[in-house]
Design a protein around this motif. Structure first.
Motif: not given
Lengths: 141, 101
Positions: A5-13, A19-26, A48-56
């Motif tokens: 597994y891999v777990i990481f956190k990013i600020p919602s920028l 980066f998020a989608r590329s990291a998961v894909a890698a 999913a990440v875009t939803n979190a940025v815009i709506h979350g």
């Protein structure tokens, strides 16, 4: 293969969406997916990440936690925010439904996730946050 | 994402290079709409040849430009959509209002 597994956190920028989608894909490349499978995963994560940025986190910057687990040939991706939550998950999942048409949102986010992944579960609680769990089986080559 | 503008008479061709997502769409739409409002274009061609990634934000972006040129009685067309791009375009049903070549 051992549970990996891999777990990481990013600020919602919004700049971190790429980066998020590329990291998961890698990370998923361990399973030797096809270009099509990788593109499906990248796109679903991006939604999913875009939803979190815009709506979350509407007008604030919060944290988004992304975890990706490999269980046999199945990839499980969890994208979680601690934002405002979704009032009506079933409504939000309807194709073309958006609360933000003025921002040129197409309302297709959840429809894309459901179409590109094998399974999508959305858990959301008002003022607590939203957790999107997605699974996809990568065919053995 | 990088934008390349080619003006030929009343046709504005916009070449998109890189990744079209929420972040890059927000940046690009201002630049494109400014170009549309200043020019006398009746047709916009969006060239996806060098586009590596698109998600549903990209669909919203294309529909937004469609609305912008429609206000000036113009049309919009998409060219060089590869397999990856085609998948989400087909899913969105955007082909019903915009010609995809």
């Amino acid at each position: 293969m051992q549970n990996n597994y891999v777990i990481f956190k990013i600020p919602s920028l919004s700049i971190n969406e790429s980066f998020a989608r590329s990291a998961v894909a890698a990370f998923c490349s361990i399973l030797n997916p096809t270009i099509g499978e990788i593109n499906d995963i990248k796109t679903a994560v991006s939604e999913a990440v875009t939803n979190a940025v815009i709506h979350g986190y509407e007008n604030i910057v919060g944290e988004i936690e992304i975890s990706c687990r490999i269980k046999g040939q199945v990839v499980e991706i969890i994208i979680e925010d601690y934002g405002c939550g979704i009032m009506d998950v079933e409504k939000a999942k309807e194709p073309l439904y958006t609360t933000k048409p003025e921002l040129e949102r197409s309302g297709m986010g959840f429809a894309v996730m459901e179409s590109y992944m094998d399974e999508v579960v959305v858990l959301s609680e008002k003022e607590v946050g939203t957790k999107v769990i997605m699974r996809k089986k990568i065919n053995e080559k | 994402m990088n934008l390349e503008f080619i003006e030929s008479g009343q046709v504005l061709t916009i070449g998109l290079k890189g990744e079209l997502d929420h972040h890059s769409a927000d940046e690009s739409r201002v630049m494109i709409d400014e170009k549309i409002s200043k020019g006398k274009f009746n047709k916009i061609v969006i060239d996806f040849k060098n586009l590596d990634f698109i998600d549903s934000s990209g669909i919203g972006f294309v529909i937004g430009r469609y609305k912008a040129i429609r206000k000036r009685n113009g049309v919009i067309e998409i060219i060089n959509a590869n397999k990856k791009v085609r998948k989400i375009l087909d899913m969105s049903g955007i082909g019903k209002i915009i010609e995809i070549k």
